[in-house]
Write a protein that holds these residues in place. Structure first.
Motif, short mmCIF file in Angstrom:
data_model
loop_
_atom_site.label_atom_id
_atom_site.label_comp_id
_atom_site.label_asym_id
_atom_site.label_seq_id
_atom_site.Cartn_x
_atom_site.Cartn_y
_atom_site.Cartn_z
N VAL A 96 0.83 -1.21 0.00
CA VAL A 96 0.00 0.00 0.00
C VAL A 96 0.87 1.25 0.00
O VAL A 96 0.64 2.19 -0.78
N VAL A 97 1.87 1.28 0.87
CA VAL A 97 2.74 2.46 0.98
C VAL A 97 3.52 2.68 -0.31
O VAL A 97 3.64 3.82 -0.80
N LEU A 98 4.04 1.63 -0.89
CA LEU A 98 4.82 1.77 -2.13
C LEU A 98 3.93 2.21 -3.29
O LEU A 98 4.35 3.04 -4.12
N LEU A 99 2.71 1.69 -3.36
CA LEU A 99 1.80 2.11 -4.42
C LEU A 99 1.46 3.60 -4.31
O LEU A 99 1.47 4.33 -5.31
N ILE A 100 1.17 4.03 -3.09
CA ILE A 100 0.77 5.43 -2.90
C ILE A 100 1.95 6.38 -3.14
O ILE A 100 1.82 7.39 -3.84
N ALA A 101 3.12 6.05 -2.56
CA ALA A 101 4.28 6.92 -2.72
C ALA A 101 4.74 6.96 -4.18
O ALA A 101 5.00 8.04 -4.75
N GLY A 102 4.82 5.80 -4.83
CA GLY A 102 5.22 5.78 -6.24
C GLY A 102 4.20 6.43 -7.15
O GLY A 102 4.55 7.15 -8.09
N GLY A 103 2.91 6.19 -6.88
CA GLY A 103 1.87 6.80 -7.70
C GLY A 103 1.84 8.30 -7.57
O GLY A 103 1.68 9.03 -8.56
N LEU A 104 2.02 8.81 -6.36
CA LEU A 104 2.03 10.27 -6.18
C LEU A 104 3.24 10.89 -6.85
O LEU A 104 3.15 11.99 -7.41
N PHE A 105 4.38 10.19 -6.82
CA PHE A 105 5.57 10.71 -7.48
C PHE A 105 5.33 10.82 -8.99
O PHE A 105 5.66 11.84 -9.61
N MET A 106 4.73 9.78 -9.58
CA MET A 106 4.45 9.82 -11.03
C MET A 106 3.39 10.86 -11.35
O MET A 106 3.44 11.52 -12.39
N PHE A 107 2.43 11.03 -10.45
CA PHE A 107 1.35 11.97 -10.70
C PHE A 107 1.85 13.41 -10.73
O PHE A 107 1.31 14.25 -11.45
N THR A 108 2.84 13.72 -9.92
CA THR A 108 3.35 15.10 -9.84
C THR A 108 4.65 15.28 -10.62
O THR A 108 5.25 16.36 -10.57
N ILE A 227 -2.46 8.58 4.60
CA ILE A 227 -3.09 8.15 3.36
C ILE A 227 -4.26 9.07 3.01
O ILE A 227 -4.46 9.43 1.85
N ALA A 228 -5.03 9.48 4.01
CA ALA A 228 -6.10 10.45 3.77
C ALA A 228 -5.53 11.78 3.28
O ALA A 228 -6.12 12.45 2.42
N GLY A 229 -4.37 12.16 3.81
CA GLY A 229 -3.72 13.39 3.36
C GLY A 229 -3.25 13.30 1.92
O GLY A 229 -3.27 14.29 1.17
N ILE A 230 -2.83 12.10 1.49
CA ILE A 230 -2.44 11.90 0.09
C ILE A 230 -3.63 12.14 -0.82
O ILE A 230 -3.52 12.76 -1.88
N CYS A 259 -1.95 5.56 -7.48
CA CYS A 259 -2.16 6.11 -6.15
C CYS A 259 -3.56 5.77 -5.63
O CYS A 259 -3.72 5.38 -4.47
N LEU A 260 -4.56 5.90 -6.47
CA LEU A 260 -5.92 5.56 -6.06
C LEU A 260 -6.06 4.07 -5.76
O LEU A 260 -6.80 3.68 -4.84
N SER A 261 -5.33 3.23 -6.50
CA SER A 261 -5.38 1.80 -6.21
C SER A 261 -4.78 1.49 -4.85
O SER A 261 -5.28 0.63 -4.11
N GLY A 262 -3.70 2.20 -4.48
CA GLY A 262 -3.11 2.01 -3.15
C GLY A 262 -4.06 2.44 -2.04
O GLY A 262 -4.19 1.76 -1.02
N ILE A 263 -4.73 3.58 -2.24
CA ILE A 263 -5.70 4.06 -1.24
C ILE A 263 -6.86 3.08 -1.11
O ILE A 263 -7.31 2.76 -0.01
N SER A 264 -7.36 2.59 -2.25
CA SER A 264 -8.48 1.64 -2.23
C SER A 264 -8.08 0.35 -1.52
O SER A 264 -8.87 -0.22 -0.75
N LEU A 265 -6.85 -0.12 -1.76
CA LEU A 265 -6.37 -1.33 -1.10
C LEU A 265 -6.30 -1.13 0.42
O LEU A 265 -6.67 -2.03 1.19
N LYS A 270 -8.42 -2.20 5.83
CA LYS A 270 -8.94 -1.69 7.09
C LYS A 270 -10.34 -2.23 7.38
O LYS A 270 -10.68 -2.55 8.52
N ALA A 271 -11.18 -2.34 6.32
CA ALA A 271 -12.54 -2.84 6.50
C ALA A 271 -12.52 -4.30 6.95
O ALA A 271 -13.22 -4.69 7.89
#
Length: 314
Positions: A96-108, A227-230, A259-265, A270-271
């Motif tokens: 999850v962390v790698l997906l979000i961090a890598g996705g945000l890097f590519m997004f920006t 993650i919510a802040g991302i 990034c959205l896939s990491g957040i969804s995961l 959590k659920a």
């Protein structure tokens, strides 16, 4: 501006605590100086330095490079959560962390002017942000301190945050503000009131933001808050592209999807985790009831034996 926000947050927190005391007739928690300096001071100082270095970095780098570098904060939060044993090391969590961090890097990602000094400031702020939110979670989830309420937490944090940021304010903003015609050397009272009013409005918004952040940390974890802040950063960047006309290429959109896939995961995990905890609690409750009933029966039998012995003695 940040110092004024901290002052407004402190005043609103104190006012809210007073209103809660009047309505509930319960005294609010006030830490001793020993607990305040030992437990609250590290959290407040790390928060002040995180904010100060982040604001300072904007003198040297663009918003795009700032967002790219600040995305590393989630990695530091995971690191310190593992060190302080607030999270368990799981491959799904690392993914999850790698997906979000890598996705945000590519997004920006875009070709932007790189500045080593500004990059170092943001990286330091990310490191301090990891310490800040990990300590905040430990502070709010310790029952003996009584700081589970976000209002009480903000009330105790703001004074030390103010003192921690004041040296940076005096060095970098003291002289410009003291010579500014909009504040200390004003010629029109209306202009001064307008500037102070706008800054105070930002303080009210910061109070609401801080309350929601601390409430989320007290109920979940610092990693969930990150993650919510991302997600908030993604919404901000999308609005910037729509309102300011910034162009997004294919790599940016791929990063957005990752990034959205990491957040969804993370939300899915959590659920399932909360569902499993509820089932385990129900199972423990049903399994422990026979033991409790047996214990009560034993205590009743012992009381009856004591009564018989007493009657025989008389």
């Amino acid at each position: 501006m940040t110092l004024l926000h901290l002052l407004v947050i402190f005043l609103l927190s104190a006012l809210t605590r007073a209103l809660m005391h009047c309505c509930t007739k319960r005294s609010r928690v006030v830490l001793t100086w020993a607990d305040y300096l030992r437990r609250v001071a590290p959290t407040a100082l790390s928060t002040a330095l995180d904010i100060g270095l982040s604001n300072w970095s904007f003198l040297y780098i663009t918003v795009s490079l700032y967002t790219m570098t600040k995305s590393s904060a989630i990695l530091f939060i995971l690191l310190f959560s593992l060190i302080f044993k607030l999270e368990e090391l799981r491959m799904a969590l690392v993914l999850v962390v790698l997906l979000i961090a890598g996705g945000l890097f590519m997004f920006t990602y875009e070709s932007t002017q790189f500045n080593m000094e500004g990059f170092a400031l943001v990286l330091g702020a990310s490191f301090l942000g990891g310490i800040r939110w990990t300590l905040t979670q430990m502070l709010m989830q310790k029952a003996e301190l009584g700081l589970q309420n976000p209002i009480d937490t903000m009330f105790h944090l703001q004074p030390l945050m103010f003192l921690g940021l004041f040296p940076l304010f005096a060095v970098f903003e003291g002289l410009p503000l003291s010579t500014s015609e909009k504040l200390f050397r004003f010629h029109e009272a209306g202009l001064l009131l307008s500037v102070v009013g706008k800054l105070s409005l930002g303080g009210f918004l910061a109070f609401g933001l801080g309350f929601s952040e601390f409430l989320l940390v007290s109920r979940t974890s610092s990693l969930t808050l990150s993650i919510a802040g991302i997600f908030k950063e993604i919404c901000t960047l999308l609005l910037a592209t729509h309102l300011l006309g910034d162009h997004l290429n294919l790599l940016n959109w791929v990063g957005f999807a990752v990034c959205l896939s990491g957040i969804s995961l993370h939300v899915t995990l959590k659920a399932f985790s909360s569902k499993g905890e509820k089932e385990s609690k129900l199972h423990k409750g049903t399994s422990s009831s026979p033991d409790l009933e047996l214990l009560l029966r034993r205590s009743e039998a012992e009381e009856e034996e004591e009564e018989v012995v007493t009657e025989l003695q008389h």
